[in-house]
Design a protein around this motif. Sequence first.
Motif, PDB file in Angstrom:
ATOM      1  N   THR A  74       0.809  -1.215   0.000  1.00 20.22           N
ATOM      2  CA  THR A  74       0.000   0.000   0.000  1.00 20.22           C
ATOM      3  C   THR A  74       0.845   1.268   0.000  1.00 20.22           C
ATOM      4  OG1 THR A  74      -0.119  -0.084   2.420  1.00 20.22           O
ATOM      5  CG2 THR A  74      -1.904  -1.133   1.186  1.00 20.22           C
ATOM      6  N   ALA A  75       2.136   1.165   0.274  1.00 20.83           N
ATOM      7  CA  ALA A  75       2.987   2.349   0.374  1.00 20.83           C
ATOM      8  C   ALA A  75       3.732   2.652  -0.911  1.00 20.83           C
ATOM      9  CB  ALA A  75       3.992   2.181   1.511  1.00 20.83           C
ATOM     10  N   THR A 108       1.828  11.320  -2.931  1.00 17.82           N
ATOM     11  CA  THR A 108       3.124  11.143  -2.279  1.00 17.82           C
ATOM     12  C   THR A 108       3.063  11.585  -0.827  1.00 17.82           C
ATOM     13  OG1 THR A 108       4.286  11.479  -4.366  1.00 17.82           O
ATOM     14  CG2 THR A 108       5.552  11.794  -2.352  1.00 17.82           C
ATOM     15  N   LEU A 109       2.449  12.736  -0.580  1.00 17.37           N
ATOM     16  CA  LEU A 109       2.351  13.247   0.784  1.00 17.37           C
ATOM     17  C   LEU A 109       1.495  12.338   1.658  1.00 17.37           C
ATOM     18  CD1 LEU A 109       1.944  17.076   0.064  1.00 17.37           C
ATOM     19  CD2 LEU A 109       3.993  15.861   0.844  1.00 17.37           C
ATOM     20  N   SER A 110       0.434  11.777   1.092  1.00 17.86           N
ATOM     21  CA  SER A 110      -0.435  10.910   1.887  1.00 17.86           C
ATOM     22  C   SER A 110       0.240   9.588   2.240  1.00 17.86           C
ATOM     23  CB  SER A 110      -1.742  10.642   1.132  1.00 17.86           C
ATOM     24  OG  SER A 110      -1.493   9.889  -0.053  1.00 17.86           O
ATOM     25  N   LEU A 111       1.170   9.139   1.376  1.00 17.03           N
ATOM     26  CA  LEU A 111       1.850   7.862   1.605  1.00 17.03           C
ATOM     27  C   LEU A 111       3.181   8.017   2.337  1.00 17.03           C
ATOM     28  CD1 LEU A 111       1.241   6.111  -1.835  1.00 17.03           C
ATOM     29  CD2 LEU A 111       0.086   5.655   0.328  1.00 17.03           C
ATOM     30  N   LEU A 112       3.580   9.251   2.585  1.00 14.12           N
ATOM     31  CA  LEU A 112       4.875   9.484   3.221  1.00 14.12           C
ATOM     32  C   LEU A 112       5.005   8.802   4.581  1.00 14.12           C
ATOM     33  CD1 LEU A 112       7.591  10.837   2.898  1.00 14.12           C
ATOM     34  CD2 LEU A 112       6.625  12.926   3.898  1.00 14.12           C
ATOM     35  N   PRO A 113       3.989   8.826   5.459  1.00 11.36           N
ATOM     36  CA  PRO A 113       4.141   8.117   6.746  1.00 11.36           C
ATOM     37  C   PRO A 113       4.400   6.619   6.574  1.00 11.36           C
ATOM     38  CG  PRO A 113       2.296   9.645   6.842  1.00 11.36           C
ATOM     39  CD  PRO A 113       2.728   9.595   5.409  1.00 11.36           C
ATOM     40  N   GLN A 114       3.715   5.988   5.609  1.00 13.45           N
ATOM     41  CA  GLN A 114       3.935   4.559   5.398  1.00 13.45           C
ATOM     42  C   GLN A 114       5.343   4.293   4.863  1.00 13.45           C
ATOM     43  OE1 GLN A 114       0.612   2.376   3.553  1.00 13.45           O
ATOM     44  NE2 GLN A 114      -0.529   4.307   3.596  1.00 13.45           N
ATOM     45  N   PRO A 138       4.138   2.186  -5.354  1.00 17.00           N
ATOM     46  CA  PRO A 138       3.493   1.778  -6.603  1.00 17.00           C
ATOM     47  C   PRO A 138       3.746   0.302  -6.868  1.00 17.00           C
ATOM     48  CG  PRO A 138       4.695   3.834  -6.894  1.00 17.00           C
ATOM     49  CD  PRO A 138       5.066   3.304  -5.539  1.00 17.00           C
ATOM     50  N   SER A 139       2.853  -0.317  -7.605  1.00 10.87           N
ATOM     51  CA  SER A 139       2.876  -1.772  -7.725  1.00 10.87           C
ATOM     52  C   SER A 139       4.210  -2.302  -8.221  1.00 10.87           C
ATOM     53  CB  SER A 139       1.754  -2.231  -8.652  1.00 10.87           C
ATOM     54  OG  SER A 139       1.873  -1.611  -9.918  1.00 10.87           O
ATOM     55  N   ARG A 140       4.772  -1.691  -9.267  1.00 10.94           N
ATOM     56  CA  ARG A 140       6.022  -2.219  -9.808  1.00 10.94           C
ATOM     57  C   ARG A 140       7.152  -2.111  -8.794  1.00 10.94           C
ATOM     58  NH1 ARG A 140       7.299  -3.292 -14.934  1.00 10.94           N
ATOM     59  NH2 ARG A 140       5.508  -2.126 -15.716  1.00 10.94           N
ATOM     60  N   GLN A 141       7.287  -0.942  -8.166  1.00 14.74           N
ATOM     61  CA  GLN A 141       8.329  -0.774  -7.158  1.00 14.74           C
ATOM     62  C   GLN A 141       8.063  -1.647  -5.931  1.00 14.74           C
ATOM     63  OE1 GLN A 141       6.917   1.681  -8.818  1.00 14.74           O
ATOM     64  NE2 GLN A 141       8.556   2.898  -9.756  1.00 14.74           N
ATOM     65  N   GLY A 142       6.789  -1.819  -5.585  1.00 16.90           N
ATOM     66  CA  GLY A 142       6.459  -2.654  -4.441  1.00 16.90           C
ATOM     67  C   GLY A 142       6.843  -4.105  -4.655  1.00 16.90           C
ATOM     68  N   ILE A 143       6.632  -4.601  -5.866  1.00 18.46           N
ATOM     69  CA  ILE A 143       6.997  -5.987  -6.166  1.00 18.46           C
ATOM     70  C   ILE A 143       8.511  -6.155  -6.154  1.00 18.46           C
ATOM     71  CG2 ILE A 143       6.957  -7.732  -7.989  1.00 18.46           C
ATOM     72  CD1 ILE A 143       4.136  -6.632  -8.679  1.00 18.46           C
ATOM     73  N   ASP A 144       9.235  -5.200  -6.739  1.00 18.65           N
ATOM     74  CA  ASP A 144      10.700  -5.266  -6.692  1.00 18.65           C
ATOM     75  C   ASP A 144      11.195  -5.232  -5.250  1.00 18.65           C
ATOM     76  OD1 ASP A 144      10.824  -5.370  -9.435  1.00 18.65           O
ATOM     77  OD2 ASP A 144      11.153  -3.212  -9.681  1.00 18.65           O
ATOM     78  N   PHE A 145      10.556  -4.404  -4.443  1.00 15.80           N
ATOM     79  CA  PHE A 145      10.940  -4.300  -3.032  1.00 15.80           C
ATOM     80  C   PHE A 145      10.651  -5.612  -2.300  1.00 15.80           C
ATOM     81  CE2 PHE A 145      10.402  -2.869   1.375  1.00 15.80           C
ATOM     82  CZ  PHE A 145      11.532  -2.084   1.535  1.00 15.80           C
ATOM     83  N   ALA A 146       9.515  -6.222  -2.600  1.00 14.13           N
ATOM     84  CA  ALA A 146       9.153  -7.485  -1.943  1.00 14.13           C
ATOM     85  C   ALA A 146      10.139  -8.588  -2.286  1.00 14.13           C
ATOM     86  CB  ALA A 146       7.738  -7.896  -2.349  1.00 14.13           C
ATOM     87  N   ARG A 147      10.642  -8.588  -3.495  1.00 12.37           N
ATOM     88  CA  ARG A 147      11.623  -9.609  -3.876  1.00 12.37           C
ATOM     89  C   ARG A 147      12.899  -9.481  -3.047  1.00 12.37           C
ATOM     90  NH1 ARG A 147      10.767 -11.681  -9.303  1.00 12.37           N
ATOM     91  NH2 ARG A 147      12.982 -11.502  -9.822  1.00 12.37           N
ATOM     92  N   MET A 148      13.276  -8.260  -2.701  1.00 12.87           N
ATOM     93  CA  MET A 148      14.442  -8.077  -1.848  1.00 12.87           C
ATOM     94  C   MET A 148      14.152  -8.474  -0.399  1.00 12.87           C
ATOM     95  SD  MET A 148      17.049  -7.157  -3.616  1.00 12.87           S
ATOM     96  CE  MET A 148      16.389  -8.395  -4.756  1.00 12.87           C
ATOM     97  N   ILE A 149      12.895  -8.311   0.032  1.00 16.24           N
ATOM     98  CA  ILE A 149      12.532  -8.799   1.368  1.00 16.24           C
ATOM     99  C   ILE A 149      12.740 -10.310   1.438  1.00 16.24           C
ATOM    100  CG2 ILE A 149      10.668  -9.040   3.051  1.00 16.24           C
ATOM    101  CD1 ILE A 149       9.418  -6.514   1.906  1.00 16.24           C
ATOM    102  N   MET A 175      -4.133  -1.789 -10.555  1.00 19.87           N
ATOM    103  CA  MET A 175      -4.031  -0.401 -10.138  1.00 19.87           C
ATOM    104  C   MET A 175      -3.541  -0.332  -8.704  1.00 19.87           C
ATOM    105  SD  MET A 175      -4.844   1.016 -12.875  1.00 19.87           S
ATOM    106  CE  MET A 175      -4.733   2.685 -12.267  1.00 19.87           C
ATOM    107  N   MET A 176      -2.484   0.424  -8.512  1.00 22.42           N
ATOM    108  CA  MET A 176      -1.917   0.554  -7.171  1.00 22.42           C
ATOM    109  C   MET A 176      -1.229   1.893  -7.080  1.00 22.42           C
ATOM    110  SD  MET A 176      -1.687  -0.945  -4.338  1.00 22.42           S
ATOM    111  CE  MET A 176      -1.067  -0.063  -2.930  1.00 22.42           C
ATOM    112  N   SER A 177      -1.676   2.730  -6.177  1.00 19.86           N
ATOM    113  CA  SER A 177      -1.087   4.054  -5.973  1.00 19.86           C
ATOM    114  C   SER A 177      -1.051   4.851  -7.271  1.00 19.86           C
ATOM    115  CB  SER A 177       0.335   3.925  -5.403  1.00 19.86           C
ATOM    116  OG  SER A 177       0.311   3.252  -4.177  1.00 19.86           O
ATOM    117  N   GLY A 178      -2.103   4.721  -8.073  1.00 16.94           N
ATOM    118  CA  GLY A 178      -2.170   5.502  -9.294  1.00 16.94           C
ATOM    119  C   GLY A 178      -1.343   4.955 -10.421  1.00 16.94           C
TER     120      GLY A 178
END
Length: 362
Positions: free
Chosen positions: A122-123, A209-215, A125-136, A355-358
Amino acid sequence: GGGGGGRGMVFFSRPPVSGQRYTSSDWLRNMRSLLLQSTVLTRISGHLLFNVVVALLGASWFYGSPDTFLNLGAAGHVMVGTALSLLLVFRTSSAYDRFWEARKILQAVVDNCRGLARVAPTALPSRQGIDFARMIVVFPYMLRLHLTNRGQAPVGDSPEMHDVLRFFDNDQLKTVDSHFSKPFATLSIMNQMLHHSNAKFPGEAMEETLSLLPQRTVLQRNVNNLAANVGACERIQGCPVPLYYSRHLSRFLTIWSATLPLVLAPMLHWWSVPVIAAICWSLFSIEEVGHMVEEPFYALPDDQVQTRRVADVIKRDTVNIFKQQLGVDIETRKLLDRRHGGAVGRQGGVVRPLMMSGMAYA
């Protein structure tokens, strides 16, 4: 997950097998395995054999020349044995504290990785989130390599890492292989992915971006926590119990047990040999268990500290969270049909977007 006709997606699979636990019903099997399968007995066999030979020599001396035999009496060994017992208990207790601390640090790794996997969908965008998850997914396996003293070899050289290689891009794999500390290299890649946490991703509205900054701040904090976890593991790995203490205890125990025939031979005669062997086995085993537990990441057999299970749990949970929340298999980067559990590609020449984060993930 759910679906019609009993064909819904199963997001959470059976958990990995936990560590072995000893129960009172295992006593017979435990005794049968003593001579042929005991790791501790194998490690102390040289020291134990030396003391058995000394016991034989002591008994032979008593029978061959009882008038010249040096009988030390039991009082001195009893008094010194009390101090020796306290030293052994303290040594083993200190080693177990290190083992338990290592296990708590690994649990913190699990908690931080789960926190990353929970927030990332949720924090980012989908493409970056998936790349990030692979590193997790990759991180705990790199930590395991690092802590088991296999971190200098390329990742692909380890047979157990072959399944993990699928989560790397070529450039990421080269970066990790070239780094001295593979877990820190993985965290550096994750930091690079989050370098927009205080700015907007390409194509992202500033309001979003501002709304997702805390996450995204939470993600950065968890990455920093993982870096601290790596440092804590390295502290245990690189700072053993003081060498002077271990060496003094070993000398003390060797001298005490080597002079034991001078006490027991006059009382037990030839029976002193098996009795001394049993006493030395018990004391040497306690000392050796302390040495093994002191290095929990690679000295213990069968991965007792559960580094592999920790990595498998993080992989399982991260993959399943993204399947559940986004309907994406992060290993293949394919969208999943929640009704049938199948991968969805192009439908009628049109890529079905997620669709994820626009952002649309194709």
